[in-house]
Design an enzyme around this catalytic site. Structure first.
Site, PDB file in Angstrom:
ATOM      1  N   GLU A 284       0.523  -5.225  10.826  1.00 30.24           N
ATOM      2  CA  GLU A 284       0.738  -5.552   9.140  1.00 30.24           C
ATOM      3  C   GLU A 284       1.209  -6.467   8.462  1.00 30.24           C
ATOM      4  OE1 GLU A 284      -1.590  -3.457   7.395  1.00 30.24           O
ATOM      5  OE2 GLU A 284      -2.204  -2.753   9.331  1.00 30.24           O
ATOM      6  N   ASN A 353      -2.300   2.445   1.340  1.00 28.41           N
ATOM      7  CA  ASN A 353      -3.222   1.426   1.705  1.00 28.41           C
ATOM      8  C   ASN A 353      -4.745   1.819   2.066  1.00 28.41           C
ATOM      9  OD1 ASN A 353      -3.661  -1.392   2.507  1.00 28.41           O
ATOM     10  ND2 ASN A 353      -3.870  -0.674   4.522  1.00 28.41           N
ATOM     11  N   TRP A 394      -9.061  -7.214  -1.719  1.00 30.68           N
ATOM     12  CA  TRP A 394     -10.075  -7.013  -2.489  1.00 30.68           C
ATOM     13  C   TRP A 394     -11.487  -8.072  -1.862  1.00 30.68           C
ATOM     14  CZ3 TRP A 394     -11.755  -3.775  -5.847  1.00 30.68           C
ATOM     15  CH2 TRP A 394     -10.972  -2.822  -6.511  1.00 30.68           C
TER      16      TRP A 394
END
Length: 496
Positions: A284, A353, A394
């Protein structure tokens, strides 16, 4: 190695006094160092008067100022345009140089160029360093010398570069000492930190939410996560479980050091104490570097799709699209997991998340709304808003980004709910009107028997809305909408 008589260190998204690149180099190269921060009107003008991020920064500055005082210095805080304030402060203190850490956002790059030009006109230097990422800009490239656009080969090259660099104190994740402060930090007793009200902001529910601030808050979260890192891979996808590190806000404003977090992951992996979780968490952190690199290399992503073909997609517009967007933003879509996640965001400024992916996919692929509208809403609401990561996330959901999910991958919000909030604990926390529904019914209340709804005290359309769209129908519309970027190879892969 002293080179400058007086230097400024311009703090931005690095609100700590340890393992700090600009402060480290300024202390090494200067006889005296002045520490400054600017509440930039160019940024603050677009924020609501009650903004948790501003209150968080304010609290961090108070702590940082106290830490600097213990070493004979202080933090000068101004409320004005940073592009004007920094050259003026440099002139006021007769500083020969301004030290800062790199920022990779297009607006910040333009601001820093303006500051550098103004300083140069006055015969002063602007010197900046890598600090908020492990590898930046062109440091991790393909074998052909080009920036990566696919994550996995980038990750492999990133790991190889870290292994090559991590030899002794020169490693890319090595701490940068700032201990040599005694007598070097300039005392500026005549300055004080303005109050929130003086810079035009109000207190929020930051304290009520028990959001830890400053370096001490970040350190406490690191220690808490150290005990849980081994289970991170197993728990991170379940919003009702304490699985995440909760460090994203502190990474965003630099109250913790990315270098120390990478070392934490590596140490846990080497010792075996990190189980499989430490490697998953390190992954991550690498994604974070990846998105920062993408933003730097491809600044057009701020306004357009990473993949130009996706700009041809026709999104829903007009009054009905606006109405649907509002149902999403207010958490009134009729899909409990989506609505609970939006309630969490609106109430706390935080969203798990997994739920960021679910809610983004729902807005884009169930409601047909332009991803940029959702990105902007998250930018307004997220405490940990980071342009690179938010945009990357996004565009991943919209399938328009680098190494994004394929357009035909469309999350089913009910299936996601059943898988990641099986007992409905997260939903019940944020949608108390559904708290008496059974685990079987809570994921899709409109499918529950009338007697079950009555027993739970739920009247659909009154206590909780009916679904604003039917997922299967929305899915068909999305596949048609994405037809402009469809290829024959995609047809065989259209699975939910």
């Amino acid at each position: 190695m002293t080179q400058f008589d007086i230097s400024l260190v311009w703090f931005r998204r690095d609100l700590r006094d340890f393992d700090h690149a600009a402060l480290h180099h300024a202390l090494m190269r200067s006889r005296k160092v002045v520490c400054v921060f600017v509440f930039d009107r160019d940024i603050l003008a677009h924020l609501p008067r009650a903004d948790r991020r501003v209150e968080f920064i304010h609290a961090c500055l108070i702590e940082l100022d106290a830490a600097l005082h213990r070493h004979g210095g202080a933090m000068i805080v101004r409320h004005t345009r940073a592009s004007e304030a920094i050259p003026k402060l440099a002139a006021e203190f007769k500083a020969q140089a301004v030290f800062a850490n790199h920022d990779y956002e297009p607006a910040a790059i333009a601001r820093d160029a303006e500051v550098a030009a103004a300083l140069q006109r006055d015969g002063r230097e602007f010197i900046s360093f890598k600090d908020q990422v492990i590898f930046e800009k062109n440091e991790v490239l393909s074998q052909t010398g080009k920036p990566f656009s696919v994550y996995t080969p980038y990750k492999n090259a990133w790991l190889k570069a870290l292994a090559l660099a991590s030899n002794g104190a020169s490693g890319a994740d090595a701490a940068l000492a700032t201990d040599d402060r005694a007598g070097k930090l300039l005392a500026v007793a005549q300055y004080r930190i303005p109050s929130l009200q003086e810079i035009g902001f109000e207190r929020t529910n930051l304290t009520d939410l028990n959001i830890a601030t400053g370096m001490q808050g970040g350190a406490a979260l690191v220690e808490d996560f150290r005990e849980r890192i081994a289970r991170y891979g197993e728990t991170r996808d379940y919003p009702a479980i304490k699985g995440p590190s909760y460090l994203s806000l502190h990474l965003r404003f630099g109250t913790v050091s990315i270098r120390s977090l990478v070392r934490l992951a590596h140490d846990a992996m080497r010792s075996g104490a990190g189980g499989t979780g430490a490697a998953v968490w390190l992954n991550e952190l690498i994604w974070r570097d990846f998105y920062a690199m993408i933003l730097f290399q491809h600044p057009h992503v701020v306004e357009r799709a990473f993949k130009p073909a996706y700009d041809a997609i026709e999104w829903e517009r007009g009054a009905e699209a606006d109405r649907l967007f509002e149902t999403w933003a207010k958490g009134q879509t009729g899909y409990p997991l989506v609505d609970a996640a939006m309630a969490q965001l609106n109430q706390s400024g935080y969203m798990h998340n997994r739920l960021r992916m679910v809610t983004a996919c729902f807005l884009i692929k169930d409601l047909g709304i332009d991803w940029r509208r959702g990105e902007q809403y998250f930018a307004e609401k997220l405490n940990d808003f980071d342009l690179a990561s938010n945009n990357g996330g996004w565009q991943w959901a919209a399938s328009s980004g680098c190494d994004a999910q394929p357009y035909f991958r469309i999350f089913n919000p009910v299936t996601q709910s059943e898988k990641f909030d099986q007992e409905g604990k997260f939903i019940k926390r944020y949608l108390p009107q559904l708290s008496k529904l059974s685990a079987k019914c809570i994921h899709a209340p409109w499918l529950a028997a009338p007697l079950e709804l009555a027993a739970a005290g739920v009247a659909l359309g009154q206590d909780y809305p009916m679904p604003v769209v039917q997922h299967d129908e929305a899915r068909r519309r999305t596949l048609a909408r994405y037809g402009v970027v469809r290829t024959p190879r995609d047809d065989a892969s259209e699975t939910d």
